[in-house]
Design an enzyme around this catalytic site. Structure first.
Site, PDB file in Angstrom:
ATOM      1  N   LYS A 135      57.874  45.833  36.583  1.00  0.00           N
ATOM      2  CA  LYS A 135      58.605  44.757  37.265  1.00  0.00           C
ATOM      3  C   LYS A 135      57.648  43.579  37.393  1.00  0.00           C
ATOM      4  CE  LYS A 135      59.675  42.506  40.464  1.00  0.00           C
ATOM      5  NZ  LYS A 135      59.662  41.016  40.428  1.00  0.00           N
ATOM      6  N   SER A 181      50.126  39.623  47.016  1.00  0.00           N
ATOM      7  CA  SER A 181      49.638  39.197  48.328  1.00  0.00           C
ATOM      8  C   SER A 181      49.468  40.393  49.274  1.00  0.00           C
ATOM      9  CB  SER A 181      50.629  38.213  48.957  1.00  0.00           C
ATOM     10  OG  SER A 181      51.810  38.897  49.326  1.00  0.00           O
ATOM     11  N   GLU A 188      46.086  45.894  44.987  1.00  0.00           N
ATOM     12  CA  GLU A 188      45.057  44.865  44.795  1.00  0.00           C
ATOM     13  C   GLU A 188      45.621  43.592  45.396  1.00  0.00           C
ATOM     14  OE1 GLU A 188      42.098  44.950  43.851  1.00  0.00           O
ATOM     15  OE2 GLU A 188      42.069  46.990  43.039  1.00  0.00           O
ATOM     16  N   CYS A 198      42.842  35.819  42.773  1.00  0.00           N
ATOM     17  CA  CYS A 198      42.437  36.545  43.983  1.00  0.00           C
ATOM     18  C   CYS A 198      40.924  36.510  44.112  1.00  0.00           C
ATOM     19  CB  CYS A 198      42.988  37.952  43.985  1.00  0.00           C
ATOM     20  SG  CYS A 198      42.554  38.866  42.527  1.00  0.00           S
ATOM     21  N   GLU A 229      44.026  33.122  52.941  1.00  0.00           N
ATOM     22  CA  GLU A 229      44.062  32.875  51.497  1.00  0.00           C
ATOM     23  C   GLU A 229      45.053  31.745  51.204  1.00  0.00           C
ATOM     24  OE1 GLU A 229      45.661  35.877  48.779  1.00  0.00           O
ATOM     25  OE2 GLU A 229      43.882  35.566  47.540  1.00  0.00           O
TER      26      GLU A 229
HETATM   27  C1  UN1 Z   1      43.196  38.053  39.891  1.00  0.00           C
HETATM   28  O1  UN1 Z   1      42.978  36.919  40.263  1.00  0.00           O
HETATM   29  O2  UN1 Z   1      44.143  38.701  40.379  1.00  0.00           O
HETATM   30  O3  UN1 Z   1      37.743  38.235  37.726  1.00  0.00           O
HETATM   31  C2  UN1 Z   1      42.458  38.723  38.800  1.00  0.00           C
HETATM   32  C3  UN1 Z   1      38.585  37.387  37.431  1.00  0.00           C
HETATM   33  C4  UN1 Z   1      39.646  37.749  36.416  1.00  0.00           C
HETATM   34  C5  UN1 Z   1      40.722  38.553  37.055  1.00  0.00           C
HETATM   35  C6  UN1 Z   1      41.316  37.925  38.269  1.00  0.00           C
HETATM   36  N1  UN1 Z   1      39.045  38.488  35.329  1.00  0.00           N
HETATM   37  O4  UN1 Z   1      38.595  36.286  37.939  1.00  0.00           O
END
Ligand code: UN1
Length: 493
Positions: A174, A228, A249, A283, A384
């Site tokens: 999804k 999130s 994550e 992230c 964030e």
């Molecule tokens: C993400 O932002 O969810 O390390 C992953 C990094 C990338 C992956 C980011 N290889 O910035």
């Protein structure tokens, strides 16, 4: 215009309701990239039934055979890399160089994980009893629900789909509603590479309906989610009553530490890349820069000047440095945070507004924004923002810098710029994150290493590396007593 469908049990089918939704280019809001099936619970249920039905056969296909399909898919991804990158930029805005990197990250992961078809090692151990053997091996979990975000539309799905499939699970994928086209292309490639029907199913639609239906189903054994912390918390709670495995994550508030002995120009370059790459929508983004007071003035002036010089525009233009943010709601949220930062007393050093002129007139752009004089207690240093906004936090010592780095509820990534190896090692040991860098930004993790974070960034699992195999498999320990007699462990000694 073509309507992109779901893939359920090997067939491309519309949503049962016949409803659709539009995928628009965030750099040119008037451009519709595609129209997609807007699925509901019955579509997810059909996909779950297909995945469930395909599982008993797929789990018994030898892993090296399963891996061959991934190798073939990887080769096709190499052939279609540019097309995948271009369509990714059109649907989510990241600059084309980064989109190519995103596809490359998926390719790297496919090949790395396909290699596990001939490894997925377990181990043997000596038994405490004579004429008895013991080993352990991985077994698949069953049916996997993979719920993925829009910021890495090819890398993150492949982080999940490749290990799930090579280990013998079947999958319902999804993808985020902002990036259905990249998801479609990936599934098209994997399917054409030879996956039997029902092994990989793709269902487009709103997370609140489709994601929830996966979480609530007793026929789904594992949810793997990237997104999130707010949604992750909801998914975690939804999986708890049935003890469904859930791998999460989530957010980050990653800090770069810049010490007084650092190469300032290198730290500025790293901070620009870490804070404004992918328009800050990673992230791992460097949303805090914790700078020693002795150099904070020089560092901030250089950072602000570089931020102001970045060229905003359509990511398909090779000269663009920073693309749009994902959609209007994201733009508004980011602008609200900028107002919050001003109201909290942080000093606006660069940016601070939407960009609506020239190539940005029809898209969702936010100027690369730098705040100075930020305190760790401020909301812009805690929450964030997921946009091109970074906060410079002055500190007086390494201890204070480490404390500042640790002062959020997240723990994904951190880094330090220093020429002093002792300081670097102290920070690497004492900053409580899942990823740490020396003399580079907080972004740019490589697929062969475990990826994930501490505290509210995750729930202890790691994607990437061989560690990801632990998410998508269950250990089975096997004992074989070939003594021909009853032997009692712990007692017959
Ligand atoms: C993400 O932002 O969810 O390390 C992953 C990094 C990338 C992956 C980011 N290889 O910035």
């Amino acid at each position: 215009m073509e309507i992109f469908k779901n893939l359920i049990n090997g067939q491309w089918v519309p949503a049962q309701s016949g409803e659709t939704f539009e995928d628009r280019n965030p750099a040119r809001n008037s451009e519709v990239v595609g129209v997609f099936a807007k699925s509901g619970k019955p579509d997810i249920e059909a996909a779950i039934s297909a995945a469930r039905a395909a599982y008993p056969t797929w789990r018994l296909v030898p892993a090296p055979r399963r891996a061959e399909i991934l190798f073939r898919a990887g080769e096709e991804m190499i052939r279609r890399k540019e097309e995948l990158a271009q369509s990714m930029t059109r649907e989510m805005g990241k600059v084309i160089k980064e989109a190519r990197g995103d596809v490359q990250e998926a390719i790297d992961m496919v090949f790395f994980i396909a290699g596990e078809g001939r490894r997925s090692h377990g181990f043997t151990a000596p038994s405490e009893l004579p004429n008895k053997a013991a080993w352990c091996e991985r077994q698949p979990m069953g049916v996997v629900g993979a719920i993925t975000p829009w910021n890495f539309p090819s890398a993150i799905p492949i982080w999940k789909l490749a290990p799930a499939l090579v280990l013998g699970n079947t999958v319902i994928f999804k993808p985020a509603s902002d990036t259905p086209l990249t998801a479609h292309r990936l599934v098209e490639i994997l399917n054409a590479a030879g996956l039997p029907k029902g092994v990989l199913n793709l269902v487009h639609g709103p997370g609140s309906v489709c994601g929830n239906a996966l979480v609530e189903s007793d026929d789904v054994d594992l949810i793997s989610f990237t997104g999130s912390s707010e949604v992750g918390r909801h998914i975690n709670a939804g999986c708890a009553p049935s003890f469904k495995r859930v791998s999460l994550e989530m957010g980050g508030k990653n800090g770069i530490i810049v010490m007084d002995d650092a190469d300032i120009d290198l730290a500025v370059e790293g901070s620009i890349w870490g804070a404004f790459g992918t328009s800050g929508q990673r992230c791992t983004a460097s949303s805090r820069i914790i700078v020693h007071k002795a150099v904070v003035e020089e560092f901030s002036a250089k950072l602000a000047a570089r931020a102001k010089a970045l060229k905003l525009g359509d990511g398909l233009d090779e000269k663009t440095d920073v693309g749009p943010v994902i959609n209007k709601a994201a733009q508004q949220k980011i602008l609200e945070y900028i107002e919050i930062g001003k109201a909290e007393g942080a000093k606006l050093l660069a940016g601070g507004a939407a960009e609506t002129s020239g190539p940005c007139a029809d898209g969702w752009f936010v100027q690369p924004t730098v705040f100075g004089d930020v305190k760790t207690s401020m909301r812009i240093a805690q929450e964030e923002i997921f946009g091109p906004v970074t906060a410079v936090i002055p500190v007086g010592s390494l201890e204070e810098a480490i404390e500042a780095a640790n002062s959020t509820r997240y723990g994904l990534s951190a880094s330090i710029y220093t020429r002093d190896v002792n300081k670097a090692f102290h920070a690497a040991r004492d900053v409580y994150t899942g990823i740490f860098y020396f003399n580079s930004a907080t972004i740019g993790a490589e697929i062969q290493m475990p990826f994930g974070g501490t505290r509210e960034t995750g729930n202890g699992h790691r994607e990437g590396g061989t560690q990801v195999l632990d998410v998508f498999s269950e250990w089975k320990t096997v004992y074989v007593d070939f003594s021909g007699a009853l032997q009692k462990a712990q007692i017959d000694n």
